[in-house]
Design a protein around this motif. Structure first.
Motif, PDB file in Angstrom:
ATOM      1  N   ARG A  23      33.523  42.241  -2.196  1.00  0.00           N
ATOM      2  CA  ARG A  23      33.550  42.445  -3.655  1.00  0.00           C
ATOM      3  C   ARG A  23      33.708  43.915  -4.011  1.00  0.00           C
ATOM      4  NH1 ARG A  23      28.668  38.380  -4.394  1.00  0.00           N
ATOM      5  NH2 ARG A  23      29.872  36.463  -4.538  1.00  0.00           N
ATOM      6  N   GLY A  26      37.142  45.058  -2.836  1.00  0.00           N
ATOM      7  CA  GLY A  26      38.139  44.404  -3.685  1.00  0.00           C
ATOM      8  C   GLY A  26      38.214  45.024  -5.061  1.00  0.00           C
ATOM      9  N   LEU A  27      37.061  45.308  -5.649  1.00  0.00           N
ATOM     10  CA  LEU A  27      37.038  45.923  -6.974  1.00  0.00           C
ATOM     11  C   LEU A  27      37.670  47.312  -6.947  1.00  0.00           C
ATOM     12  CD1 LEU A  27      36.188  45.737  -9.923  1.00  0.00           C
ATOM     13  CD2 LEU A  27      33.965  46.676  -9.258  1.00  0.00           C
ATOM     14  N   ILE A  30      41.381  46.781  -6.688  1.00  0.00           N
ATOM     15  CA  ILE A  30      41.910  46.285  -7.960  1.00  0.00           C
ATOM     16  C   ILE A  30      42.082  47.424  -8.952  1.00  0.00           C
ATOM     17  CG2 ILE A  30      41.321  44.926 -10.022  1.00  0.00           C
ATOM     18  CD1 ILE A  30      40.003  42.893  -8.061  1.00  0.00           C
ATOM     19  N   LEU A  34      45.633  48.571 -10.244  1.00  0.00           N
ATOM     20  CA  LEU A  34      45.886  48.381 -11.678  1.00  0.00           C
ATOM     21  C   LEU A  34      46.305  49.680 -12.365  1.00  0.00           C
ATOM     22  CD1 LEU A  34      43.230  45.860 -13.007  1.00  0.00           C
ATOM     23  CD2 LEU A  34      45.706  45.576 -12.883  1.00  0.00           C
ATOM     24  N   THR A  67      48.181  40.694  -5.026  1.00  0.00           N
ATOM     25  CA  THR A  67      46.967  41.379  -4.569  1.00  0.00           C
ATOM     26  C   THR A  67      45.909  41.392  -5.672  1.00  0.00           C
ATOM     27  OG1 THR A  67      48.245  42.756  -3.067  1.00  0.00           O
ATOM     28  CG2 THR A  67      46.064  43.551  -3.679  1.00  0.00           C
ATOM     29  N   VAL A  68      46.307  41.783  -6.859  1.00  0.00           N
ATOM     30  CA  VAL A  68      45.357  41.851  -7.972  1.00  0.00           C
ATOM     31  C   VAL A  68      44.864  40.453  -8.345  1.00  0.00           C
ATOM     32  CG1 VAL A  68      45.093  42.461 -10.411  1.00  0.00           C
ATOM     33  CG2 VAL A  68      46.263  44.024  -8.862  1.00  0.00           C
ATOM     34  N   LEU A  71      42.590  39.061  -5.442  1.00  0.00           N
ATOM     35  CA  LEU A  71      41.269  39.694  -5.357  1.00  0.00           C
ATOM     36  C   LEU A  71      40.404  39.352  -6.566  1.00  0.00           C
ATOM     37  CD1 LEU A  71      42.155  43.177  -3.807  1.00  0.00           C
ATOM     38  CD2 LEU A  71      40.982  41.259  -2.710  1.00  0.00           C
ATOM     39  N   LEU A  72      41.021  39.227  -7.733  1.00  0.00           N
ATOM     40  CA  LEU A  72      40.248  38.801  -8.915  1.00  0.00           C
ATOM     41  C   LEU A  72      39.767  37.357  -8.757  1.00  0.00           C
ATOM     42  CD1 LEU A  72      42.267  40.350 -11.873  1.00  0.00           C
ATOM     43  CD2 LEU A  72      39.930  40.922 -11.198  1.00  0.00           C
ATOM     44  N   VAL A  85      46.113  36.738  -1.408  1.00  0.00           N
ATOM     45  CA  VAL A  85      46.353  38.121  -0.972  1.00  0.00           C
ATOM     46  C   VAL A  85      47.075  38.138   0.373  1.00  0.00           C
ATOM     47  CG1 VAL A  85      45.247  40.285  -0.256  1.00  0.00           C
ATOM     48  CG2 VAL A  85      44.374  39.050  -2.230  1.00  0.00           C
ATOM     49  N   PRO A 108      44.238  45.879   1.249  1.00  0.00           N
ATOM     50  CA  PRO A 108      43.745  44.656   0.595  1.00  0.00           C
ATOM     51  C   PRO A 108      43.460  43.513   1.563  1.00  0.00           C
ATOM     52  CG  PRO A 108      45.617  45.536  -0.604  1.00  0.00           C
ATOM     53  CD  PRO A 108      45.511  46.318   0.658  1.00  0.00           C
TER      54      PRO A 108
END
Length: 127
Positions: A23, A26-27, A30, A34, A67-68, A71-72, A85, A108
């Motif tokens: 997490r 991943g955050l 992200i 982004l 990827t985004v 992961l979300l 991913v 990722p």
């Protein structure tokens, strides 16, 4: 009986460690992706071009979009998100093998694999 409880407790700690590590990583990924994704789409940075053909759009969907999204989604559905991913990046590396040499594009995969391991371990510990 207490040995089983200790093993169960260790397994839960391992699962929790994998989940939280995934997490946090991943955050961070992200947010990083982004930033570049939005600056590309909004045209903030010079030197970024537009899509030249359908192949560019498809590759853009493989990275950074998959990827985004993956992961979300993995925050709620670990296995599904991690597979998105992994599949997205695998397709990208298959179509453009030269990108496989870029270390940052592999990052990722780390939280995705951790999510995947966590989901399988959690499934096995509940049996």
């Amino acid at each position: 009986k207490s040995g089983n409880l200790t093993e169960f407790s260790k397994m839960k700690k391992t699962i929790s460690f994998f989940s939280w590590t995934a997490r946090i990583m991943g955050l961070a990924i992200i947010l990083f992706v982004l930033y570049f994704l939005l600056s590309y789409l909004l045209g903030i940075h010079e030197g970024f071009g537009s899509f030249r053909n359908a192949s560019d759009v498809f590759l853009f969907c493989c990275f950074p979009v998959s990827t985004v999204v993956g992961l979300l989604l993995a925050f709620r559905h670990e296995r599904t998100g991690s597979l998105i991913v992994i599949i997205g990046l695998s397709i990208l590396f298959f179509i453009r093998p030269s990108l496989a040499h870029n270390f940052f594009l592999w990052l990722p995969i780390i939280p995705a694999v951790l999510y995947l391991m966590s989901s399988f371990l959690d499934e096995n510990s509940s049996l």
